[in-house]
Design a protein around this motif. Structure first.
Motif, PDB file in Angstrom:
ATOM      1  N   SER A   1      39.929  93.290  99.956  1.00 27.79           N
ATOM      2  CA  SER A   1      40.607  94.514  99.526  1.00 27.79           C
ATOM      3  C   SER A   1      40.292  95.689 100.453  1.00 27.79           C
TER       4      SER A   1
ATOM      5  N   ARG B   1      49.180 106.173  95.585  1.00 26.49           N
ATOM      6  CA  ARG B   1      49.441 104.988  94.760  1.00 26.49           C
ATOM      7  C   ARG B   1      50.761 104.323  95.140  1.00 26.49           C
ATOM      8  N   VAL B   2      51.722 105.112  95.589  1.00 29.23           N
ATOM      9  CA  VAL B   2      52.952 104.526  96.132  1.00 29.23           C
ATOM     10  C   VAL B   2      52.621 103.692  97.366  1.00 29.23           C
TER      11      VAL B   2
ATOM     12  N   ALA C   1      49.612 102.457  98.228  1.00 25.70           N
ATOM     13  CA  ALA C   1      48.721 101.342  97.887  1.00 25.70           C
ATOM     14  C   ALA C   1      49.514 100.160  97.341  1.00 25.70           C
ATOM     15  N   GLU C   2      50.460 100.449  96.485  1.00 25.43           N
ATOM     16  CA  GLU C   2      51.280  99.380  95.905  1.00 25.43           C
ATOM     17  C   GLU C   2      52.087  98.661  96.980  1.00 25.43           C
ATOM     18  N   GLY C   3      52.733  99.427  97.842  1.00 28.76           N
ATOM     19  CA  GLY C   3      53.563  98.813  98.874  1.00 28.76           C
ATOM     20  C   GLY C   3      52.768  98.085  99.938  1.00 28.76           C
TER      21      GLY C   3
ATOM     22  N   SER D   1      49.813  96.793  99.644  1.00 29.71           N
ATOM     23  CA  SER D   1      49.209  95.584  99.058  1.00 29.71           C
ATOM     24  C   SER D   1      50.145  94.400  99.198  1.00 29.71           C
ATOM     25  N   LYS D   2      51.422  94.628  98.934  1.00 33.24           N
ATOM     26  CA  LYS D   2      52.410  93.545  99.032  1.00 33.24           C
ATOM     27  C   LYS D   2      52.619  93.100 100.470  1.00 33.24           C
TER      28      LYS D   2
ATOM     29  N   THR E   1      44.768  93.562  98.113  1.00 28.54           N
ATOM     30  CA  THR E   1      44.833  94.732  97.246  1.00 28.54           C
ATOM     31  C   THR E   1      44.340  95.982  97.971  1.00 28.54           C
TER      32      THR E   1
ATOM     33  N   ARG F   1      60.994 107.486  95.699  1.00 32.13           N
ATOM     34  CA  ARG F   1      59.771 107.869  94.978  1.00 32.13           C
ATOM     35  C   ARG F   1      59.064 109.024  95.678  1.00 32.13           C
TER      36      ARG F   1
END
Length: 321
Positions: free
Chosen positions: A28, A46-47, A49-51, A53-54, A59, A282
């Motif tokens: 991570s 957080r936008v 981090a989410e993207g 991560s994928k 993570t 977003r």
């Protein structure tokens, strides 16, 4: 004489560093920022981090380290290992704070490695809807008529980007405003609504609901061009300051020494993410516009801001802390 087993063992050992690099990321990643949870920077983190991560297959965990104009987070990043497992989202506030603090436990520009700009956002001049000025030019004209009673303005704090922007605009216009610092944009909003201060400057997200409700009047944005989310709000340049631009920005950085191949992978992942239409939407909802860059451009932008705000502070005779 080398036998076959010894030769193979030697070859395997020599390949380990390459294999370790090629495998990044193997665990991570921490995405650090210098603001409190729940604000615009936290939401933007957080936008990302989410993207990421994928895209990266590992993570990305957001960590907040608020305080001292984001310099606490800056110090933590500078101390971190340059292995790609601690990166940071910095904003234009970092550049302003770097100019404002005369002594820091790290070098604000030289101790960072640029990864990618993420977005650009305006700062917005706004006032109470009942105020006598309809635009920034009228506000400045009003200030010139009463030099012995400066107009008051609120910002998120001394040495913040909004503070230095108003100082610079005042210098260019030949007027002096009285600064009323707060602990955040929300407190300035309350004071403008109550009529206790004349105007405020902050990212639009802190005041957009008041503008929509007709309680606030937006006077100008600090980007070079009108911002897509607010096409009817003129720029500072349009108010009589040709070429003026002082946008807010968000950029990903790592500690100096971060390997170039890790930087390249992070940059490519961020560029890919910022092309996603849902991500663009977003970010717009958070008051910024997706804008990717090359790694070097991140450091060039930061260095330019530090120099710019240092000159503003010196001219205004504002004491650094």
């Amino acid at each position: 004489m080398l036998n076959r087993r010894t030769l193979l063992a030697g070859l395997s050992a020599s390949l380990l560093p390459f294999e370790a690099k090629a495998a990044w990321p193997e665990r991570s990643i921490t995405l650090l920022h210098g603001f409190a949870p729940g604000g615009g920077t936290d939401a933007t983190s957080r936008v990302l981090a989410e993207g990421l991560s994928k895209i990266l297959g590992q993570t990305v965990v957001v960590e907040t380290k608020p305080g001292a104009g984001t310099t606490l987070a800056g110090a933590q990043l500078a101390r971190s290992a340059p292995d790609g497992y601690t990166i940071s989202l910095i904003t234009a506030t970092y550049g302003a704070s770097s100019a404002f603090y005369k002594s820091l436990p790290y070098k604000p520009v030289d101790d960072l490695k640029g990864i990618c700009q993420v977005s650009e956002a305006p700062y917005m001049f706004s006032c109470n809807a009942d105020a006598p000025f309809k635009n920034l030019a009228e506000l400045i004209a009003s200030a010139k008529k009463q030099p012995d009673k400066p107009l008051t303005y609120g910002t998120p704090g001394v040495g913040s980007g909004p503070h230095l922007i108003v100082e610079q605009v005042g210098q260019l216009a030949g007027v002096k405003f009285q600064h009323i610092p707060f602990r955040g944009g929300a407190q300035a909003v309350v004071e403008v609504l109550a009529g206790r201060i004349d105007f405020m400057v902050d990212p639009p997200i802190s005041m957009i609901e008041q503008i929509k409700a007709g309680k606030f009047r937006a006077l100008a944005v600090t980007t070079a061009e009108r911002f897509p989310s607010f096409p009817d709000i003129p720029t500072v340049a349009e108010a009589g300051f040709p070429g003026y631009a002082a946008p807010g920005w968000y950029s990903l950085v790592g500690p100096v020494g971060l390997p170039d191949d890790v930087v390249a992978k992070l940059n490519a992942a961020t560029v890919t993410l910022l092309k996603d239409e849902s991500v663009k939407e977003r970010l717009l909802s958070l008051g910024s516009q997706a804008k990717a860059s090359q790694p070097k451009e991140v450091i060039d932008l930061l260095a330019s801001d530090v120099k710019r705000w240092g000159e503003v502070l010196e001219k205004a005779k504002i004491e650094r802390i």
